[in-house]
Design a protein around this motif. Structure first.
Motif, mmCIF file in Angstrom:
data_model
loop_
_atom_site.group_PDB
_atom_site.id
_atom_site.type_symbol
_atom_site.label_atom_id
_atom_site.label_comp_id
_atom_site.label_asym_id
_atom_site.label_seq_id
_atom_site.Cartn_x
_atom_site.Cartn_y
_atom_site.Cartn_z
ATOM 1 N N VAL A 168 0.820 -1.212 0.000
ATOM 2 C CA VAL A 168 0.000 0.000 0.000
ATOM 3 C C VAL A 168 0.854 1.261 0.000
ATOM 4 C CG1 VAL A 168 -1.711 1.320 1.310
ATOM 5 C CG2 VAL A 168 -1.948 -1.162 1.107
ATOM 6 N N VAL A 169 1.860 1.281 0.856
ATOM 7 C CA VAL A 169 2.684 2.486 1.010
ATOM 8 C C VAL A 169 3.506 2.754 -0.242
ATOM 9 C CG1 VAL A 169 4.680 3.413 2.243
ATOM 10 C CG2 VAL A 169 2.771 2.438 3.520
ATOM 11 N N SER A 170 4.108 1.723 -0.826
ATOM 12 C CA SER A 170 4.947 1.938 -2.012
ATOM 13 C C SER A 170 4.121 2.431 -3.195
ATOM 14 C CB SER A 170 5.687 0.650 -2.375
ATOM 15 O OG SER A 170 4.779 -0.403 -2.647
ATOM 16 N N LEU A 171 2.943 1.868 -3.401
ATOM 17 C CA LEU A 171 2.095 2.305 -4.511
ATOM 18 C C LEU A 171 1.537 3.704 -4.256
ATOM 19 C CD1 LEU A 171 0.175 -1.010 -5.295
ATOM 20 C CD2 LEU A 171 1.870 0.118 -6.740
ATOM 21 N N SER A 172 1.153 3.996 -3.026
ATOM 22 C CA SER A 172 0.630 5.329 -2.699
ATOM 23 C C SER A 172 1.705 6.392 -2.869
ATOM 24 C CB SER A 172 0.102 5.354 -1.257
ATOM 25 O OG SER A 172 -0.930 4.408 -1.076
ATOM 26 N N ALA A 173 2.902 6.104 -2.377
ATOM 27 C CA ALA A 173 4.003 7.056 -2.511
ATOM 28 C C ALA A 173 4.359 7.275 -3.977
ATOM 29 C CB ALA A 173 5.217 6.554 -1.738
ATOM 30 N N PHE A 174 4.292 6.230 -4.779
ATOM 31 C CA PHE A 174 4.570 6.361 -6.208
ATOM 32 C C PHE A 174 3.561 7.293 -6.870
ATOM 33 C CE2 PHE A 174 3.863 4.902 -10.608
ATOM 34 C CZ PHE A 174 5.136 5.090 -11.118
ATOM 35 N N PHE B 233 -2.212 14.165 -11.085
ATOM 36 C CA PHE B 233 -3.674 14.110 -11.103
ATOM 37 C C PHE B 233 -4.219 15.317 -10.355
ATOM 38 C CE2 PHE B 233 -2.027 11.479 -7.675
ATOM 39 C CZ PHE B 233 -2.713 11.927 -6.551
ATOM 40 N N LYS B 234 -5.440 15.659 -10.627
ATOM 41 C CA LYS B 234 -6.048 16.868 -10.081
ATOM 42 C C LYS B 234 -6.153 16.794 -8.559
ATOM 43 C CE LYS B 234 -10.052 19.915 -10.692
ATOM 44 N NZ LYS B 234 -11.360 20.113 -11.392
ATOM 45 N N GLY B 235 -5.732 17.860 -7.896
ATOM 46 C CA GLY B 235 -5.839 17.943 -6.441
ATOM 47 C C GLY B 235 -4.801 17.140 -5.691
ATOM 48 N N LYS B 236 -3.721 16.745 -6.350
ATOM 49 C CA LYS B 236 -2.712 15.889 -5.708
ATOM 50 C C LYS B 236 -2.076 16.576 -4.497
ATOM 51 C CE LYS B 236 1.445 15.325 -7.434
ATOM 52 N NZ LYS B 236 2.597 14.869 -8.247
ATOM 53 N N LYS B 237 -1.651 17.819 -4.664
ATOM 54 C CA LYS B 237 -0.972 18.522 -3.575
ATOM 55 C C LYS B 237 -1.912 18.783 -2.401
ATOM 56 C CE LYS B 237 2.568 20.770 -6.399
ATOM 57 N NZ LYS B 237 3.166 22.064 -6.813
ATOM 58 N N LYS B 238 -3.156 19.157 -2.700
ATOM 59 C CA LYS B 238 -4.115 19.422 -1.628
ATOM 60 C C LYS B 238 -4.446 18.144 -0.857
ATOM 61 C CE LYS B 238 -6.306 23.447 -3.793
ATOM 62 N NZ LYS B 238 -7.561 24.014 -4.338
ATOM 63 N N LEU B 239 -4.610 17.046 -1.590
ATOM 64 C CA LEU B 239 -4.927 15.772 -0.948
ATOM 65 C C LEU B 239 -3.772 15.313 -0.062
ATOM 66 C CD1 LEU B 239 -6.824 13.378 -0.572
ATOM 67 C CD2 LEU B 239 -5.867 12.361 -2.651
ATOM 68 N N PHE B 240 -2.546 15.469 -0.553
ATOM 69 C CA PHE B 240 -1.391 15.053 0.240
ATOM 70 C C PHE B 240 -1.230 15.938 1.473
ATOM 71 C CE2 PHE B 240 3.244 14.694 1.051
ATOM 72 C CZ PHE B 240 3.281 13.324 1.266
ATOM 73 N N SER B 241 -1.496 17.241 1.314
ATOM 74 C CA SER B 241 -1.438 18.149 2.463
ATOM 75 C C SER B 241 -2.490 17.786 3.500
ATOM 76 C CB SER B 241 -1.645 19.600 2.006
ATOM 77 O OG SER B 241 -0.618 19.992 1.127
ATOM 78 N N VAL C 125 8.474 7.362 2.191
ATOM 79 C CA VAL C 125 8.795 6.750 0.896
ATOM 80 C C VAL C 125 8.684 7.776 -0.230
ATOM 81 C CG1 VAL C 125 8.193 4.912 -0.722
ATOM 82 C CG2 VAL C 125 8.065 4.492 1.732
ATOM 83 N N LYS C 126 7.694 8.666 -0.155
ATOM 84 C CA LYS C 126 7.541 9.704 -1.186
ATOM 85 C C LYS C 126 8.769 10.610 -1.221
ATOM 86 C CE LYS C 126 4.875 13.809 -2.433
ATOM 87 N NZ LYS C 126 6.089 14.667 -2.422
ATOM 88 N N GLN C 127 9.251 11.019 -0.051
ATOM 89 C CA GLN C 127 10.432 11.880 -0.009
ATOM 90 C C GLN C 127 11.646 11.169 -0.606
ATOM 91 O OE1 GLN C 127 8.619 14.740 0.560
ATOM 92 N NE2 GLN C 127 10.572 15.372 1.442
ATOM 93 N N PHE C 128 11.741 9.876 -0.386
ATOM 94 C CA PHE C 128 12.834 9.104 -0.977
ATOM 95 C C PHE C 128 12.697 9.071 -2.492
ATOM 96 C CE2 PHE C 128 15.325 5.491 -2.187
ATOM 97 C CZ PHE C 128 16.351 5.405 -1.258
ATOM 98 N N MET C 129 11.468 8.838 -2.973
ATOM 99 C CA MET C 129 11.237 8.789 -4.420
ATOM 100 C C MET C 129 11.505 10.131 -5.083
ATOM 101 S SD MET C 129 7.837 6.502 -5.073
ATOM 102 C CE MET C 129 7.682 4.820 -4.515
ATOM 103 N N VAL D 245 0.269 7.394 7.185
ATOM 104 C CA VAL D 245 0.663 8.626 6.505
ATOM 105 C C VAL D 245 2.165 8.866 6.629
ATOM 106 C CG1 VAL D 245 0.310 11.118 6.394
ATOM 107 C CG2 VAL D 245 -1.623 9.616 6.875
ATOM 108 N N PHE D 246 2.728 8.604 7.799
ATOM 109 C CA PHE D 246 4.160 8.823 7.976
ATOM 110 C C PHE D 246 4.974 7.963 7.024
ATOM 111 C CE2 PHE D 246 8.178 7.511 9.932
ATOM 112 C CZ PHE D 246 8.810 8.742 10.021
ATOM 113 N N ASN D 247 4.586 6.697 6.869
ATOM 114 C CA ASN D 247 5.307 5.805 5.958
ATOM 115 C C ASN D 247 5.189 6.273 4.511
ATOM 116 O OD1 ASN D 247 6.175 4.065 8.002
ATOM 117 N ND2 ASN D 247 4.318 2.823 7.895
ATOM 118 N N ILE D 248 4.005 6.717 4.130
ATOM 119 C CA ILE D 248 3.822 7.228 2.770
ATOM 120 C C ILE D 248 4.707 8.452 2.543
ATOM 121 C CG2 ILE D 248 2.162 8.280 1.171
ATOM 122 C CD1 ILE D 248 -0.010 6.551 2.451
#
Length: 278
Positions: free
Chosen positions: A90-96, A103-111, A158-162, A152-155
């Motif tokens: 779940v975390v690896s695919l979500s972070a990817f 996609f629309k609203g990506k930054k707002k959703l992540f925030s 991994v996102k910061q690493f990617m 959320v922390f794990n996502i």
């Protein structure tokens, strides 16, 4: 000869003191588990046992049917391993998705997801139990395996690493006709193995050591994990600290072995840019 500064000496002494604060109770607990109940009550405060015995472990692992510690141990092992594998998927695919896809609203959703980290997890216990109860997961491993899989922390980790992986790799693969899933499995996944190892360590130890949630969703003795089982053990043997110490030491074996063998990789992976070359 390199001169040692005063700050280095103070830091070294501080670390020694902190290590002793952590190690002394652990060592005393290990040695206490090999003492007889009579010796503990009559011999006073002594570090080493006068006579080394295995009766505490025998009573817990072999002769005890009311507190099936071995069953609890393997329940916890199944739950923790299954939860860890689900977290990695779940975390690896979500972070990817948050790191490489548009996609629309990506930054707002992540925030918004990051904002949810400000709320303590305890506020979710009642609604989470209601959901688990409706789904019929009470007294089943699913009650511990599935909740918390999308941490959320794990996502974020991994996102910061990617984000440190150059997108030139993606563009080169797209020119060759690769789709998003191919890019993830063939390019991104091999590069993020270090941070996924950290996530796996966090997920396993968090699931194994979780006490409050399993105490709520499990009331069947045979299906309990070892943490809630130890609470039952404490209620039955509160006047026998040698037995309680033996049970507690059995409970920490998997996490101790895990960190013992994965320590080098864990320390290497704490840098979000480890293993990634621009």
């Amino acid at each position: 000869m390199k001169k040692i500064s005063l700050s280095q000496i103070i830091s070294f002494l501080f670390l020694i003191v902190m290590a002793l604060i952590w190690l002394v109770p652990l060592i005393y607990g290990v040695l206490t588990s090999f003492k007889s109940e009579m010796e503990l009550m009559t011999a006073g405060f002594k570090i080493l046992p006068i006579e080394w015995v295995l009766t505490n472990y025998q009573e817990l692992l072999v002769n005890n049917t009311s507190t099936p510690l071995v069953k609890w141990f393997f329940n916890s092992l199944f739950i923790s391993v299954s939860h860890t594998l689900l977290v990695l998927v779940v975390v690896s695919l979500s972070a990817f998705a948050y790191s490489r896809l548009e996609f629309k609203g990506k930054k707002k959703l992540f925030s918004f997801l990051l904002a949810t980290m400000m709320f303590p997890s305890v506020v979710n216990l009642i609604p989470l139990y209601k959901i688990v109860d409706i789904l019929g997961w009470v007294n089943t491993p699913l009650a511990m395996i599935i909740p918390g899989a999308a941490g959320v922390f794990n996502i974020f980790l991994v996102k910061q690493f990617m984000d440190n992986i150059p997108k030139d790799f993606d563009e080169a693969a797209q020119i060759d006709g690769a789709n998003d899933l191919t890019i993830f499995f063939k390019i991104i996944l091999p590069l993020i193995k270090p941070v996924l190892l950290v996530v796996a360590l966090f997920a396993f130890t968090s699931s194994w050591n979780d006490f409050l949630w399993p105490s709520i969703v499990f009331n069947d003795i045979e299906k309990m994990p070892i943490t809630s089982g130890l609470q039952l053990l404490q209620g039955m043997y509160q006047s026998q600290p040698t037995l309680l110490m033996a049970g507690a030491l059995i409970a920490i074996i998997p996490t101790f072995i895990l960190y013992l063998f994965a320590q080098k990789y864990f320390l290497q992976s704490m840098s979000l840019s480890a293993g990634v070359k621009g």
